[in-house]
Design a protein around this motif. Structure first.
Motif, PDB file in Angstrom:
ATOM      1  N   GLN A 195       0.868  -1.167   0.000  1.00  0.00           N
ATOM      2  CA  GLN A 195       0.000   0.000   0.000  1.00  0.00           C
ATOM      3  C   GLN A 195       0.907   1.219   0.000  1.00  0.00           C
ATOM      4  O   GLN A 195       2.034   1.145   0.481  1.00  0.00           O
ATOM      5  CB  GLN A 195      -0.909  -0.043   1.245  1.00  0.00           C
ATOM      6  N   ARG A 196       0.431   2.343  -0.535  1.00  0.00           N
ATOM      7  CA  ARG A 196       1.219   3.577  -0.471  1.00  0.00           C
ATOM      8  C   ARG A 196       1.585   3.842   0.985  1.00  0.00           C
ATOM      9  O   ARG A 196       0.711   3.881   1.839  1.00  0.00           O
ATOM     10  CB  ARG A 196       0.395   4.759  -0.978  1.00  0.00           C
TER      11      ARG A 196
ATOM     12  N   GLY B 235       4.725   2.740  11.582  1.00  0.00           N
ATOM     13  CA  GLY B 235       3.461   2.490  12.284  1.00  0.00           C
ATOM     14  C   GLY B 235       2.837   3.701  12.938  1.00  0.00           C
ATOM     15  O   GLY B 235       1.912   3.576  13.734  1.00  0.00           O
ATOM     16  N   ILE B 236       3.314   4.910  12.589  1.00  0.00           N
ATOM     17  CA  ILE B 236       2.814   6.079  13.305  1.00  0.00           C
ATOM     18  C   ILE B 236       1.858   6.963  12.506  1.00  0.00           C
ATOM     19  O   ILE B 236       1.164   7.781  13.074  1.00  0.00           O
ATOM     20  CB  ILE B 236       3.980   6.941  13.862  1.00  0.00           C
ATOM     21  N   CYS B 237       1.798   6.795  11.189  1.00  0.00           N
ATOM     22  CA  CYS B 237       0.957   7.732  10.428  1.00  0.00           C
ATOM     23  C   CYS B 237      -0.387   7.139   9.996  1.00  0.00           C
ATOM     24  O   CYS B 237      -1.307   7.873   9.648  1.00  0.00           O
ATOM     25  CB  CYS B 237       1.700   8.265   9.214  1.00  0.00           C
ATOM     26  N   LEU B 238      -0.503   5.812   9.992  1.00  0.00           N
ATOM     27  CA  LEU B 238      -1.755   5.131   9.616  1.00  0.00           C
ATOM     28  C   LEU B 238      -2.170   5.390   8.160  1.00  0.00           C
ATOM     29  O   LEU B 238      -3.352   5.401   7.828  1.00  0.00           O
ATOM     30  CB  LEU B 238      -2.901   5.543  10.564  1.00  0.00           C
ATOM     31  N   CYS B 239      -1.185   5.616   7.295  1.00  0.00           N
ATOM     32  CA  CYS B 239      -1.499   5.848   5.886  1.00  0.00           C
ATOM     33  C   CYS B 239      -1.603   4.543   5.093  1.00  0.00           C
ATOM     34  O   CYS B 239      -2.374   4.455   4.149  1.00  0.00           O
ATOM     35  CB  CYS B 239      -0.431   6.748   5.248  1.00  0.00           C
TER      36      CYS B 239
ATOM     37  N   THR C  43      -2.816   1.535   5.260  1.00  0.00           N
ATOM     38  CA  THR C  43      -3.661   0.494   5.840  1.00  0.00           C
ATOM     39  C   THR C  43      -4.167  -0.526   4.816  1.00  0.00           C
ATOM     40  O   THR C  43      -4.339  -0.237   3.639  1.00  0.00           O
ATOM     41  CB  THR C  43      -4.872   1.102   6.573  1.00  0.00           C
TER      42      THR C  43
ATOM     43  N   ASP D  10     -18.453  -2.848  11.428  1.00  0.00           N
ATOM     44  CA  ASP D  10     -18.159  -2.600  10.015  1.00  0.00           C
ATOM     45  C   ASP D  10     -17.860  -3.890   9.244  1.00  0.00           C
ATOM     46  O   ASP D  10     -17.844  -3.894   8.012  1.00  0.00           O
ATOM     47  CB  ASP D  10     -16.953  -1.657   9.874  1.00  0.00           C
TER      48      ASP D  10
ATOM     49  N   PHE E 248     -15.096  -5.190   8.977  1.00  0.00           N
ATOM     50  CA  PHE E 248     -13.673  -5.141   8.604  1.00  0.00           C
ATOM     51  C   PHE E 248     -12.976  -4.134   9.502  1.00  0.00           C
ATOM     52  O   PHE E 248     -13.616  -3.339  10.181  1.00  0.00           O
ATOM     53  CB  PHE E 248     -13.507  -4.730   7.136  1.00  0.00           C
ATOM     54  N   LYS E 249     -11.668  -4.193   9.503  1.00  0.00           N
ATOM     55  CA  LYS E 249     -10.909  -3.102  10.132  1.00  0.00           C
ATOM     56  C   LYS E 249      -9.697  -2.799   9.275  1.00  0.00           C
ATOM     57  O   LYS E 249      -9.211  -3.663   8.537  1.00  0.00           O
ATOM     58  CB  LYS E 249     -10.525  -3.435  11.567  1.00  0.00           C
ATOM     59  N   ASN E 250      -9.230  -1.558   9.366  1.00  0.00           N
ATOM     60  CA  ASN E 250      -8.029  -1.146   8.651  1.00  0.00           C
ATOM     61  C   ASN E 250      -6.831  -1.317   9.566  1.00  0.00           C
ATOM     62  O   ASN E 250      -6.802  -0.744  10.659  1.00  0.00           O
ATOM     63  CB  ASN E 250      -8.143   0.318   8.213  1.00  0.00           C
ATOM     64  N   VAL E 251      -5.879  -2.117   9.124  1.00  0.00           N
ATOM     65  CA  VAL E 251      -4.663  -2.296   9.926  1.00  0.00           C
ATOM     66  C   VAL E 251      -3.460  -1.845   9.108  1.00  0.00           C
ATOM     67  O   VAL E 251      -3.511  -1.780   7.878  1.00  0.00           O
ATOM     68  CB  VAL E 251      -4.479  -3.758  10.390  1.00  0.00           C
ATOM     69  N   ARG E 252      -2.388  -1.540   9.803  1.00  0.00           N
ATOM     70  CA  ARG E 252      -1.218  -0.960   9.139  1.00  0.00           C
ATOM     71  C   ARG E 252      -0.409  -2.026   8.398  1.00  0.00           C
ATOM     72  O   ARG E 252       0.007  -3.009   9.005  1.00  0.00           O
ATOM     73  CB  ARG E 252      -0.328  -0.271  10.184  1.00  0.00           C
TER      74      ARG E 252
ATOM     75  N   LYS F 124       3.111  -2.340   9.991  1.00  0.00           N
ATOM     76  CA  LYS F 124       3.292  -2.779  11.379  1.00  0.00           C
ATOM     77  C   LYS F 124       2.624  -4.137  11.641  1.00  0.00           C
ATOM     78  O   LYS F 124       3.264  -5.056  12.115  1.00  0.00           O
ATOM     79  CB  LYS F 124       2.703  -1.711  12.319  1.00  0.00           C
TER      80      LYS F 124
ATOM     81  N   ASN G 189     -12.733   3.476  11.422  1.00  0.00           N
ATOM     82  CA  ASN G 189     -11.841   2.819  10.473  1.00  0.00           C
ATOM     83  C   ASN G 189     -11.129   3.807   9.548  1.00  0.00           C
ATOM     84  O   ASN G 189     -10.211   3.431   8.833  1.00  0.00           O
ATOM     85  CB  ASN G 189     -12.611   1.810   9.626  1.00  0.00           C
TER      86      ASN G 189
ATOM     87  N   ARG H  20      -4.228   6.839   1.058  1.00  0.00           N
ATOM     88  CA  ARG H  20      -4.336   7.886   2.076  1.00  0.00           C
ATOM     89  C   ARG H  20      -3.174   8.863   2.078  1.00  0.00           C
ATOM     90  O   ARG H  20      -3.151   9.788   2.887  1.00  0.00           O
ATOM     91  CB  ARG H  20      -4.395   7.243   3.466  1.00  0.00           C
TER      92      ARG H  20
END
Lengths: 257, 305
Positions: A213-214, A220-224, A226, A235, A237-241, A244, B54, B60
Motif C-alpha cells: 500500500q502507499r 506504524g505512526i501515520c496510519l497511511c 492500511t 463494520d 472489517f478493520k483497517n490495519v497498518r 506494522k 476505520n 491515504r
C-alpha cells in the motif's frame, strides 16, 4: 542520545537486472544480522520527501550486508537507482513482520514483479534450513524475468519463455501431496496475490500474502498504509497498518478489493 | 537535556518545548522503539472519537514537494479503548499527556470531554481538534466558524478544569478571528496550525491520487504559513500559542518561538526521521548554551519592520 532502528547504510554494490530494475547491496550489520524474509527497509530516496519501502532480497549475516531490488517507477526510485557505490543514505529497518514457516515441511514461494526479491530471501533462508521449497514465478514476458534460478517453475503472459499463462498455470503443474503440511508464501501485484489466494483456498493450503500500500513512515505512526482485514465488529472489517501488523497476512484475513 | 528547555503553556509545565503532533505519533508506543520518549515536552495523541473509526478507504497519502497530503480520516480505536490501553503508557512515558479530541457534532465533543475528565489525573491537557480536514462533519466545519468555536469552547470549559488547547485550521480567511473566538470561549491555549487542504491528481488517469479526493498538506512546505499565523495571532491573543507546521530542525523551533509560540508540535518530519526529536533536543540545548538563554525567553520576541 541513542536511537534505534534508524541507520546510515552504505551502498557497496549495484547491478542492472534489466532495463528498469537494479539490484543494490548495502552495508548495515544491524539490519543484515536480524532481518527475516518478508521484512522490508525504508530508504531515503534523494530529494523526494518520503522514504521508499523495499522488501529485503538477501542478507549476508557474516559480512553484515543486505540487498534490495529497485524497479524504477517514479522520481524516488529513479534517484535511488542513480546512487553511487560508497555513498551513505538514511534507512529504517528491518521493518514489519516476515513469513512464519514454522510447522510446515513444504513451502511454495510464488509471485512476480518486484515480489521476486523477498521471494529470493525466503528461498535462501528455507534452503539453508533444509526445507522442501518450490518456487513458481510469473512475469509479463521474457525480458521481465529476473532472479530466476534452475528448478524454478516459470510462467509468462506472452509465453516467450516458460509456461504460457499466469502464475496459476505454473501452480497447476505442481503435485501437492500434503496440503496440510504445505505453506504458500506469495509476494506480487495485488490481482496476482488475490488469484493465488483463491487457488490456495480451493486446495485447502494455508497462504500467506505480503501486501503493499502507499506508505509514508514505515514505522506504524501515520496510519497511511492500511490494509482492509476481516473483523467481527460493526463494520465487518478493520483497517490495519501494512507496515506494522503486516506486510505479511494470512490470505483468508484480507478483504480483497 | 538541560533545564534551559523548560517552558510553560499556561498552567502546563513542559520540560521541553517539543511536543509530538497528533496524528504523527499514534500514542507514542511505536516511537519508543526508536528513542526514550522522556526527552519530549509532550505527546499529543492520535485524534480520538467516542466510537472507534476505520478512517478513509483506499490511498491515504500523496507525496508533494517538501511535504505530503494525507487523508487518514481520523482512524482511531475510540476513546474508551484508548483509556483502557494507551493512556497509562502515555502517562508513564514521562512526557506531558495531551489528548486530542475530535468529533462530528457538538454532542460528540461534550461526550468526549466528559469521559476524559474522569481520568484527569493522567492527562495534562485536552487538545480540541476543530480542524481535521478529512472527515465530512464536525472538526473543520465547526473550526471555520468563530461563533461555533466560541460556543463549543465555552461549553467544554464548563465541563472540565483540564487545560483546553484549541487546535485551529489554517483553511480560513482570518485566523485571528477564529483564535480570538477560542480565547473568548475560555481556551487556555490555541494550537496553530492543522493541515492545509489540498489535492493531487494522477495525470494519466485524471483521478485524484487520494481516494478521498482531498487531503491535508503538511511538512516543511507549510511552515511559512504557520509562522505567519502564529505571528499574527500573537499580536491579538492573551493566551499562549502552541506552534505547529513543518518543523524539521531546531532553527524551526526557534523561529516559531520568536513568532510567538510558547511550545511547538513536530509531526510530519518524524514520519521521515522518527528519532528527529532526539537531534532537535540536543541542538536546542546547544543553542541555549551558546546564546546563554532560557528557551522560553524567545517567545514573542519578533522585531517587526
Amino acid at each position: 542520545m541513542a536511537t534505534r532502528k534508524e541507520y546510515k547504510i552504505k551502498l557497496i554494490s549495484k547491478e542492472l537486472l534489466n532495463a528498469d530494475t537494479c539490484y543494490l547491496g548495502f552495508e548495515c550489520p544491524e539490519i543484515a544480522g536480524t532481518a527475516v524474509p518478508g521484512q522490508f527497509v525504508n530508504i531515503s530516496a534523494g530529494t523526494v520527501f518520503l522514504k521508499r519501502p523495499f522488501g529485503i532480497a538477501s542478507v549476508d549475516r557474516e559480512k553484515g550486508t543486505f540487498n534490495i531490488g529497485v524497479k524504477i517507477v517514479g522520481k524516488g526510485t529513479e534517484q535511488i537507482s542513480k546512487f553511487e557505490t560508497g555513498m551513505e543514505v538514511d534507512c529504517l529497518g528491518p521493518l514489519g513482520n516476515g513469513f512464519d514457516f514454522e510447522g510446515f515441511g513444504n513451502v511454495i514461494l510464488t509471485g512476480g514483479g518486484t515480489g521476486v526479491f523477498p521471494i529470493n530471501f525466503a528461498y535462501e533462508t528455507l534452503t539453508s534450513l533444509g526445507k522442501n521449497v518450490t518456487v513458481c514465478e510469473g512475469f509479463r514476458n521474457a525480458s521481465q524475468v529476473i532472479l530466476n534460478k534452475p528448478g524454478y517453475v516459470l510462467t509468462t503472459d506472452a509465453g516467450d519463455t516458460g509456461i504460457k499463462g499466469t502464475v496459476i498455470a505454473g501452480l497447476d503443474t505442481l503435485n501437492i501431496t500434503d496440503p496440510s503440511g504445505t505453506l504458500i508464501c506469495c509476494v506480487g501485484p495485488i490481482p496476482m496475490m488475490k488469484a493465488i489466494s483463491v487457488w490456495a483456498e480451493e486446495k485447502n493450503i494455508k497462504c500467506l500474502v505480503s501486501m503493499e500500500q502507499r506508505m509514508a513512515c514505515g514505522a506504524g505512526i501515520c496510519l497511511c498504509c492500511t490494509v482492509k482485514v476481516k473483523d467481527d465488529g460493526p463494520d465487518g472489517f478493520k483497517n490495519v497498518r501494512c507496515c506494522k501488523e503486516g506486510p505479511v497476512f494470512d490470505s483468508r484475513e484480507v478483504v480483497w478489493q | 537535556m538541560s533545564s534551559s528547555l523548560n517552558v510553560n503553556v499556561g498552567s502546563v509545565n513542559l520540560k521541553s518545548p517539543l511536543i509530538l503532533a497528533s496524528g504523527t505519533c499514534n500514542f507514542g508506543r511505536e516511537l519508543s522503539e526508536y528513542y526514550d520518549l522522556n526527552i519530549l515536552g509532550g505527546i499529543s495523541s492520535k485524534g480520538l472519537t467516542i466510537k472507534p473509526r476505520n478512517g478513509n478507504p483506499g490511498v491515504r497519502v500523496a507525496e508533494c514537494d517538501s511535504g505530503m497530503l494525507n487523508s487518514v480520516g481520523l482512524q482511531n480505536p475510540g476513546v474508551h479503548y484508548f483509556i483502557e490501553n494507551d493512556l497509562d503508557f502515555m502517562k508513564e512515558s514521562g512526557a506531558a499527556v495531551i489528548v486530542n479530541v475530535a468529533g462530528h457534532s457538538f454532542e460528540d465533543y461534550v461526550d468526549m470531554v466528559t469521559t476524559l475528565d474522569l481520568h484527569k489525573a493522567k492527562i495534562d491537557a485536552l487538545e480540541i481538534n476543530l480542524s481535521c480536514p478529512n472527515v465530512k462533519a464536525g472538526c473543520m466545519t465547526i473550526g471555520s466558524d468563530p461563533e461555533a468555536i466560541k460556543a463549543i469552547t465555552s461549553k467544554l470549559r464548563s465541563l472540565t478544569d483540564l487545560p483546553l488547547w484549541i487546535k485551529l485550521t489554517p483553511n480560513v480567511t482570518d485566523i485571528k478571528a477564529t483564535a480570538l473566538a477560542a480565547q473568548e470561549g475560555g481556551a487556555d491555549a490555541v494550537v496553530l496550525i492543522n493541515t492545509l487542504m489540498g489535492m493531487r491528481i494522477d495525470i494519466r488517469t485524471r483521478r485524484p491520487v487520494l481516494t478521498n479526493n482531498t487531503g491535508g498538506y503538511s511538512g516543511p512546505a507549510v511552515k511559512p504559513v504557520a509562522i505567519r499565523m502564529v505571528a499574527e495571532c500573537n499580536q491579538v491573543l492573551d493566551i499562549p500559542i502552541v506552534g505547529c507546521g513543518g518543523i524539521a530542525d531546531y532553527k524551526d523551533v526557534v523561529e516559531f518561538m520568536i513568532a510567538g509560540a510558547s511550545a511547538v508540535e513536530i509531526g510530519t518530519a518524524c514520519l521521515v526521521h522518527p528519532a528527529l526529536p532526539v537531534m532537535i533536543t540536543e541542538d536546542l540545548d546547544k543553542y541555549c548554551e551558546d546564546n546563554k538563554l532560557q528557551i522560553k525567553e524567545l517567545t514573542g520576541t519578533l522585531q517587526r519592520w
